[in-house]
Enzyme design. Structure first.
Site, PDB file in Angstrom:
ATOM      1  N   GLU A   1       7.069   8.859  -3.106  1.00  0.00           N
ATOM      2  CA  GLU A   1       7.259   7.637  -3.887  1.00  0.00           C
ATOM      3  C   GLU A   1       7.388   8.002  -5.363  1.00  0.00           C
ATOM      4  O   GLU A   1       6.798   8.978  -5.833  1.00  0.00           O
ATOM      5  CB  GLU A   1       6.071   6.683  -3.694  1.00  0.00           C
ATOM      6  CG  GLU A   1       6.197   5.403  -4.508  1.00  0.00           C
ATOM      7  CD  GLU A   1       5.154   4.352  -4.143  1.00  0.00           C
ATOM      8  OE1 GLU A   1       5.219   3.241  -4.716  1.00  0.00           O
ATOM      9  OE2 GLU A   1       4.291   4.627  -3.289  1.00  0.00           O
TER      10      GLU A   1
ATOM     11  N   GLU B   1       4.376  -3.751   2.008  1.00  0.00           N
ATOM     12  CA  GLU B   1       3.097  -4.398   1.651  1.00  0.00           C
ATOM     13  C   GLU B   1       3.268  -5.723   0.914  1.00  0.00           C
ATOM     14  O   GLU B   1       2.557  -5.997  -0.058  1.00  0.00           O
ATOM     15  CB  GLU B   1       2.240  -3.432   0.829  1.00  0.00           C
ATOM     16  CG  GLU B   1       1.746  -2.244   1.630  1.00  0.00           C
ATOM     17  CD  GLU B   1       0.735  -1.389   0.881  1.00  0.00           C
ATOM     18  OE1 GLU B   1       0.446  -1.684  -0.299  1.00  0.00           O
ATOM     19  OE2 GLU B   1       0.239  -0.420   1.475  1.00  0.00           O
TER      20      GLU B   1
ATOM     21  N   GLU C   1       1.941   4.740   6.253  1.00  0.00           N
ATOM     22  CA  GLU C   1       1.072   5.218   5.172  1.00  0.00           C
ATOM     23  C   GLU C   1      -0.317   5.428   5.752  1.00  0.00           C
ATOM     24  O   GLU C   1      -0.929   4.490   6.265  1.00  0.00           O
ATOM     25  CB  GLU C   1       0.992   4.214   4.014  1.00  0.00           C
ATOM     26  CG  GLU C   1       2.260   4.089   3.192  1.00  0.00           C
ATOM     27  CD  GLU C   1       2.080   3.219   1.950  1.00  0.00           C
ATOM     28  OE1 GLU C   1       0.952   3.193   1.399  1.00  0.00           O
ATOM     29  OE2 GLU C   1       3.054   2.568   1.528  1.00  0.00           O
TER      30      GLU C   1
ATOM     31  N   TYR D   1      -6.075   3.626   4.474  1.00  0.00           N
ATOM     32  CA  TYR D   1      -6.642   4.657   3.616  1.00  0.00           C
ATOM     33  C   TYR D   1      -8.161   4.657   3.811  1.00  0.00           C
ATOM     34  O   TYR D   1      -8.781   3.596   3.853  1.00  0.00           O
ATOM     35  CB  TYR D   1      -6.297   4.407   2.150  1.00  0.00           C
ATOM     36  CG  TYR D   1      -4.819   4.537   1.861  1.00  0.00           C
ATOM     37  CD1 TYR D   1      -4.266   5.764   1.519  1.00  0.00           C
ATOM     38  CD2 TYR D   1      -3.975   3.431   1.945  1.00  0.00           C
ATOM     39  CE1 TYR D   1      -2.915   5.889   1.264  1.00  0.00           C
ATOM     40  CE2 TYR D   1      -2.618   3.548   1.690  1.00  0.00           C
ATOM     41  CZ  TYR D   1      -2.092   4.772   1.356  1.00  0.00           C
ATOM     42  OH  TYR D   1      -0.748   4.904   1.107  1.00  0.00           O
TER      43      TYR D   1
END
Length: 498
Positions: A27, A173, A292, A244
């Site tokens: 990114e 997102e 992700e 995450y």
């Protein structure tokens, strides 16, 4: 010493591991691109400005796919700014990460770089500030043969043949308040549906990923997923999910157990998909793109906003982070029946597998090694092992298995691999029942461990944490025994006799 056992059988098959399970993510964020994979003034830079020292490390990982250009960055990005002569590309303000984007690295540079590392691209379109037309245009630029405005412009930029990018993410997102042009589930679902229709009209061969919930803790989870799927079920090919894992309250036992939340999230998203399948009376199975995933901890370098290439979430991961990362990777493997794409986030400098210094060295974060091992030895069929492991309790979890395993059998090569994380401070004597694999022989036992869970790799000491060969497993008549060290990542490999 504690004791654990596993029964492994060819008949207990979960599913085949797709090649795209071994992906990463690049990114325009911090120093992932600028001063990461791209640094024209670096002593190792090639004629394209790509750092060859970074590229050599990336090639070791044998990545199958790389997602680009974001991430939050995508929701405010005009892809046209990053094509054509570099001297004409605009410098712009990027509000997503509060940085200056020079556009010196854009779509064509990324495609050239991915081909050099031997990976396929996954492209994300902007469904934040933009929409259907921009998605159609970039698809035409990338995949159309010629004879049209955007395909001819690609040729004018020196790219004669179309890229034929297969997989496209329909935004990123967009349920999050941090996102540029956040949308409700219905707003996004309608836009994603109409964008998907047009993209498949332009190129029927593309595969589209609809945006699922950004995180399990969000108040809209999993209602967002249900609503989005009710719009897109017959037009999207996969649903995305992100996760995450971060340590809280300096609680290592809980941190090591936290991939359990990731496993719960996968099950809940699958349930949402299958509910909509039933509502739609559809024969289609919606698979998942876990595009992700990573561990996270506080960065080691302070971010300086409104710069280009300033490190953002630049962190030296510790030994304990590598163990949690390894468990997360095994969690993905164990649901290979429904997860068809997985992208570690992010590749370089932002909670990365590879760290760099501007103008200086590049080296492996400890998380590099579990990914490397899964990429090398995790291709084949995932088997559902019957595991008997000692357990422990934490402030947040009960009955957490000390041994966290996954098993992959590659019938073509004859390799059987047992991956295992020991979450505890005692060694485990592991007994393996391999009677279904007649004539198997021990190949090697790779272990990564350290006396200190807070140990890190640095530029000056890049091999403080690294894998080593452990004591050989004992194999006797279809049974094997191996010792799994305290707080360790393990790859125990067997090979069928030919």
């Amino acid at each position: 010493m504690k004791h654990a056992s596993m029964i492994v059988s060819k008949d207990f098959k979960i599913g085949d591991v797709g090649d795209r399970m071994f992906g990463s993510f690049v990114e325009h964020m911090g120093s992932v691109v600028y001063n990461g994979i791209y640094e024209p003034g670096h002593k190792t830079a090639d004629e394209n400005g790509f750092r060859r020292d970074v590229m050599d490390l990336v090639k070791e990982l044998q990545l199958s796919v790389v997602r680009y250009p974001g991430g939050n960055f995508t929701s405010g990005y005009n892809w046209e700014d990053g094509i054509g002569p570099k001297e004409r590309r605009p410098r712009i303000v990027d509000p997503a990460w509060r940085q200056i984007e020079t556009n010196q690295f854009g779509l064509n540079e990324f495609m050239q770089w991915t081909r050099m590392i031997g990976a396929e691209a996954i492209m994300t379109v902007n469904l934040g500030t933009r929409g259907i037309e921009a998605a159609k245009d970039i698809l035409e630029y990338c995949n159309f043969e010629g004879g049209t405005k955007w395909s001819e412009l690609r040729k004018a930029h020196g790219v004669k043949d179309p890229y034929k990018i297969k997989t496209w993410c329909l935004g990123n997102e967009l349920d999050g308040e941090w996102q540029i042009a956040r949308k409700t589930a219905s707003q996004y679902g309608q836009l994603a549906l109409e964008t998907a229709k047009v993209m498949k009209w332009v190129d029927p061969d593309v595969e589209l990923v609809a945006v699922g919930s950004s995180a399990r803790h969000m108040s809209t989870f999993p209602e967002w997923d249900r609503t989005v799927l009710e719009y897109t079920y017959e037009h999207a090919d996969l649903l995305s999910l992100h996760h995450y894992i971060g340590k809280r309250d300096n609680d290592t036992p809980t941190y090591l157990a936290m991939p359990i939340e990731m496993e719960k999230q996968i099950e809940e998203v699958i349930a949402s998909c299958d509910y909509v399948k039933g509502v739609k009376r559809s024969d289609k199975v919606m698979n998942l793109s876990f595009d992700e995933w990573n561990v996270w901890r506080e960065p080691d370098v302070e971010y300086v906003p409104w710069q280009t290439g300033s490190p953002y979430d630049w962190v030296r991961f510790r030994m304990e982070d590598a163990l949690v990362f390894g468990s997360a990777a095994l969690t993905l493997l164990r649901r290979a029946d429904r997860i068809k794409i997985a992208c570690q986030s992010l590749l370089v400098n932002t909670i990365p597998m590879i760290l760099t210094e501007q103008g200086g060295n590049a080296w492996r974060n400890p998380t590099f090694y579990p990914f490397l091992h899964v990429s090398l030895y995790g291709r084949g069929a995932v088997l559902r092992a019957i595991v008997d492991s000692p357990k422990y309790d934490t402030k947040s979890y009960t009955d957490v298995p000390l041994l966290d395993p996954a098993v992959v059998y590659n019938e073509e090569t004859g390799d059987l691999t047992v991956f295992a994380v020991n979450r505890g401070d005692e060694a485990i004597a592991l007994k393996l029942d391999l009677r279904d694999f007649e004539g198997c022989k021990f190949a090697e036992h790779i272990v990564m461990k350290h006396d200190r869970l807070d140990a890190v790799n640095t530029s000056d000491n890049p091999y403080e944490i690294k894998p080593a060969q452990a004591e050989a497993a004992i194999v006797d008549g279809g049974r094997a025994e191996a010792v799994v060290a305290p707080y360790s990542w393990n790859v125990i490999r067997f090979r069928m006799a030919k």
